[in-house]
Design an enzyme around this catalytic site. Structure first.
Site, PDB file in Angstrom:
ATOM      1  N   ARG A  66      -4.069 -29.584  -3.246  1.00  9.41           N
ATOM      2  CA  ARG A  66      -3.136 -30.083  -2.219  1.00  9.41           C
ATOM      3  C   ARG A  66      -1.683 -29.938  -2.682  1.00  9.41           C
ATOM      4  O   ARG A  66      -0.936 -29.128  -2.179  1.00  9.41           O
ATOM      5  CB  ARG A  66      -3.497 -31.544  -1.880  1.00  9.41           C
ATOM      6  N   CYS A  85       6.867 -30.492  -3.966  1.00  9.03           N
ATOM      7  CA  CYS A  85       6.941 -30.848  -2.551  1.00  9.03           C
ATOM      8  C   CYS A  85       7.969 -29.951  -1.884  1.00  9.03           C
ATOM      9  O   CYS A  85       9.104 -29.857  -2.352  1.00  9.03           O
ATOM     10  CB  CYS A  85       7.334 -32.317  -2.415  1.00  9.03           C
TER      11      CYS A  85
HETATM   12  P1  HMG Z   1       7.767 -34.735  13.439  1.00 11.47           P
HETATM   13  O1  HMG Z   1       8.296 -33.360  13.730  1.00 11.47           O
HETATM   14  O2  HMG Z   1       8.725 -35.869  13.396  1.00 11.47           O
HETATM   15  O3  HMG Z   1       6.565 -35.179  14.382  1.00 11.47           O
HETATM   16  O4  HMG Z   1       6.974 -34.643  12.056  1.00 11.47           O
HETATM   17  P2  HMG Z   1       6.127 -34.870  15.821  1.00 11.47           P
HETATM   18  O5  HMG Z   1       5.159 -35.930  16.165  1.00 11.47           O
HETATM   19  O6  HMG Z   1       7.331 -34.642  16.699  1.00 11.47           O
HETATM   20  O7  HMG Z   1       5.315 -33.498  15.675  1.00 11.47           O
HETATM   21  C1  HMG Z   1       5.884 -32.222  15.575  1.00 11.47           C
HETATM   22  C2  HMG Z   1       4.816 -31.190  15.877  1.00 11.47           C
HETATM   23  O8  HMG Z   1       3.778 -31.259  14.885  1.00 11.47           O
HETATM   24  C3  HMG Z   1       4.105 -31.441  17.204  1.00 11.47           C
HETATM   25  O9  HMG Z   1       3.682 -30.172  17.674  1.00 11.47           O
HETATM   26  C4  HMG Z   1       2.898 -32.243  16.820  1.00 11.47           C
HETATM   27  O10 HMG Z   1       1.836 -32.122  17.719  1.00 11.47           O
HETATM   28  C5  HMG Z   1       2.537 -31.630  15.476  1.00 11.47           C
HETATM   29  P3  HMG Z   1       4.367 -29.520  18.988  1.00 11.47           P
HETATM   30  O11 HMG Z   1       4.267 -30.551  20.061  1.00 11.47           O
HETATM   31  O12 HMG Z   1       5.821 -29.260  18.576  1.00 11.47           O
HETATM   32  O13 HMG Z   1       3.586 -28.270  19.204  1.00 11.47           O
HETATM   33  N1  HMG Z   1       1.874 -32.607  14.595  1.00 11.47           N
HETATM   34  C6  HMG Z   1       0.722 -32.365  13.963  1.00 11.47           C
HETATM   35  N2  HMG Z   1      -0.122 -31.319  13.963  1.00 11.47           N
HETATM   36  C7  HMG Z   1      -1.218 -31.408  13.198  1.00 11.47           C
HETATM   37  N3  HMG Z   1      -1.499 -32.485  12.417  1.00 11.47           N
HETATM   38  C8  HMG Z   1      -0.680 -33.550  12.369  1.00 11.47           C
HETATM   39  C9  HMG Z   1       0.485 -33.510  13.181  1.00 11.47           C
HETATM   40  N4  HMG Z   1       1.493 -34.385  13.372  1.00 11.47           N
HETATM   41  C10 HMG Z   1       2.327 -33.812  14.241  1.00 11.47           C
HETATM   42  N5  HMG Z   1      -0.956 -34.584  11.588  1.00 11.47           N
HETATM   43  C11 HMG Z   1       5.300 -35.373  10.506  1.00 11.47           C
HETATM   44  C12 HMG Z   1       6.429 -35.790  11.443  1.00 11.47           C
HETATM   45  C13 HMG Z   1       4.937 -36.578   9.654  1.00 11.47           C
HETATM   46  C14 HMG Z   1       4.118 -34.907  11.319  1.00 11.47           C
HETATM   47  C15 HMG Z   1       5.817 -34.188   9.615  1.00 11.47           C
HETATM   48  O14 HMG Z   1       7.035 -34.592   9.053  1.00 11.47           O
HETATM   49  C16 HMG Z   1       4.867 -33.816   8.515  1.00 11.47           C
HETATM   50  O15 HMG Z   1       3.777 -33.352   8.777  1.00 11.47           O
HETATM   51  N6  HMG Z   1       5.298 -33.984   7.231  1.00 11.47           N
HETATM   52  C17 HMG Z   1       4.452 -33.706   6.086  1.00 11.47           C
HETATM   53  C18 HMG Z   1       5.279 -33.244   4.939  1.00 11.47           C
HETATM   54  C19 HMG Z   1       4.398 -33.031   3.733  1.00 11.47           C
HETATM   55  O16 HMG Z   1       3.212 -32.804   3.834  1.00 11.47           O
HETATM   56  N7  HMG Z   1       5.020 -33.098   2.533  1.00 11.47           N
HETATM   57  C20 HMG Z   1       4.304 -32.912   1.312  1.00 11.47           C
HETATM   58  C21 HMG Z   1       3.368 -34.021   0.961  1.00 11.47           C
HETATM   59  S1  HMG Z   1       4.144 -35.422   0.203  1.00 11.47           S
HETATM   60  C22 HMG Z   1       4.248 -34.996  -1.478  1.00 11.47           C
HETATM   61  O17 HMG Z   1       4.002 -33.875  -1.840  1.00 11.47           O
HETATM   62  C23 HMG Z   1       4.565 -36.087  -2.469  1.00 11.47           C
HETATM   63  C24 HMG Z   1       3.328 -36.539  -3.265  1.00 11.47           C
HETATM   64  O18 HMG Z   1       2.739 -35.465  -3.982  1.00 11.47           O
HETATM   65  C25 HMG Z   1       3.729 -37.656  -4.258  1.00 11.47           C
HETATM   66  C26 HMG Z   1       4.949 -37.292  -5.105  1.00 11.47           C
HETATM   67  O19 HMG Z   1       4.945 -36.236  -5.773  1.00 11.47           O
HETATM   68  O20 HMG Z   1       5.885 -38.091  -5.075  1.00 11.47           O
HETATM   69  C27 HMG Z   1       2.256 -37.117  -2.328  1.00 11.47           C
HETATM   70 MG    MG Z   2       3.462 -34.706  -5.852  1.00  9.87          MG
END
Ligand code: HMG
Ligand code: MG
Length: 299
Positions: A16, A241
């Site tokens: 992931r 990230c």
């Molecule tokens: P948004 O643009 O504010 O949300 O994103 P939205 O509701 O307006 O959705 C935008 C579009 O995405 C829409 O599609 C939704 O349907 C679709 P459209 O209408 O434009 O065609 N959508 C989805 N599709 C599939 N699955 C879903 C989903 N949600 C919305 N679940 C949102 C808000 C949270 C969705 C977005 O910001 C997002 O997905 N962010 C994820 C970012 C991410 O994954 N970052 C990396 C992980 S965190 C990390 O790595 C840190 C960690 O390792 C710990 C550390 O190291 O500190 C965990």
């Molecule tokens: Mg991480």
């Protein structure tokens, strides 16, 4: 004399955290093979993928295909990241039994990563906790930027404690404390963990170090001395990230396993099998492994 927990559970996040940050999109079949190879090493928790928006993280748009393609081993958990109800539904459609929600101690980073502030993100998770409870789904939680933020800089320890406590109270069985950009140093890591452990029991805490500044193993050691017994890592040291400027890979699982073995801490993981898996992955990605242990053993 330092004391360490007798046993440590390693949480493998390479499939992931590692693959979400690759420039090219890794084929689903490779992801599936990676997870199956990892589950043969003795790891008990393997984060499989993310059901986030494919517009935000195209690298993991194949989450459903990957999750349904893996051969699930008994006794192994395969948590997936879920940011909202849409993600929860997609995950449940393919039978996911453990999810991980994620937010941060920094308002600025959260806005970049999930387009929501801290409170807003926690409100967004509320229905997920409710549904997960009803469905018997386990929930892990992440707090990012616990030792620094790429946008805000310093992050007060009190903010980390506050967010970790809220996630735990909301129903996370475990809260992983993420040094997202790998800027932490051992004394700071220790102080942060010690403060969080005043509010969340140590057995419900994990540490998640990125290795940008080469401090991850030292930070883990300091946290083990404080009593943490769950450590996140990524095979081959992949990771980062896409919304955390400057973040590089997670600490390599091989290096963590080697250190723990040397400390006499039981992980249940076969180090040689883990090294083989990391070397296989580096061939797939076409670049050398970031694991120092793998490089030393294979040279
Ligand atoms: P948004 O643009 O504010 O949300 O994103 P939205 O509701 O307006 O959705 C935008 C579009 O995405 C829409 O599609 C939704 O349907 C679709 P459209 O209408 O434009 O065609 N959508 C989805 N599709 C599939 N699955 C879903 C989903 N949600 C919305 N679940 C949102 C808000 C949270 C969705 C977005 O910001 C997002 O997905 N962010 C994820 C970012 C991410 O994954 N970052 C990396 C992980 S965190 C990390 O790595 C840190 C960690 O390792 C710990 C550390 O190291 O500190 C965990
Ligand atoms: Mg991480």
């Amino acid at each position: 004399m330092s004391t360490f927990p007798a046993q440590v559970r390693m949480v493998e996040v390479g499939a992931r955290d590692g693959l979400q940050n690759e420039k090219t999109i890794v084929p689903a079949a490779t992801k599936i093979e990676l997870i199956d190879r990892l589950s043969a090493t003795g790891l008990k928790t393997i984060e499989a993928t993310s059901f986030v928006s494919p517009k935000w993280v195209p690298q993991l748009a194949d989450a459903a295909e990957v999750y349904t393609g893996i051969s699930q081993r008994e006794g192994v958990s395969y948590p997936v990241l879920v940011p909202n109800e849409k993600g929860y539904e997609r995950a449940r459609e393919v039978g996911v039994r453990e999810i991980a929600v994620f937010t941060a101690a920094s308002e600025a980073f959260n806005r970049k990563n999930i387009n929501a502030g801290i409170d807003e993100s926690l409100d967004r998770f509320a229905p997920l906790f409710e549904r997960a409870r009803a469905d018997g789904v386990k929930v892990r939680g992440y707090v990012s930027t616990v030792l620094g933020c790429p946008y805000q800089g310093e992050v007060p320890i009190a903010d980390v404690v506050h967010v970790a406590e809220r996630l735990h109270q909301a129903g996370c069985y475990e809260v992983s404390l993420g040094d997202t950009i790998g800027v932490g140093t051992p004394a700071k890591a220790r102080a942060m963990l010690r403060a969080v452990a005043q509010s969340v029991p140590m057995h419900a805490l994990a540490v998640h170090f990125h290795d940008t500044y080469g401090q991850a193993l030292a930070n883990i050691l300091a946290c083990l001395e404080e009593g943490v017994a769950v450590v996140d890592s990524s095979v081959g040291g992949t990771g980062g990230c896409p919304y955390a400027k400057g973040a590089t890979g997670n600490v390599a699982s091989e290096d963590v396993a080697y250190m723990l073995e040397g400390l006499g801490v039981d992980t249940g993981v076969d180090l040689d099998a883990l090294i083989d898996t990391g070397m296989w992955l580096s061939e797939q990605l076409g670049r050398p492994t970031a694991s120092r242990v793998a490089r030393a053993r294979r040279s």
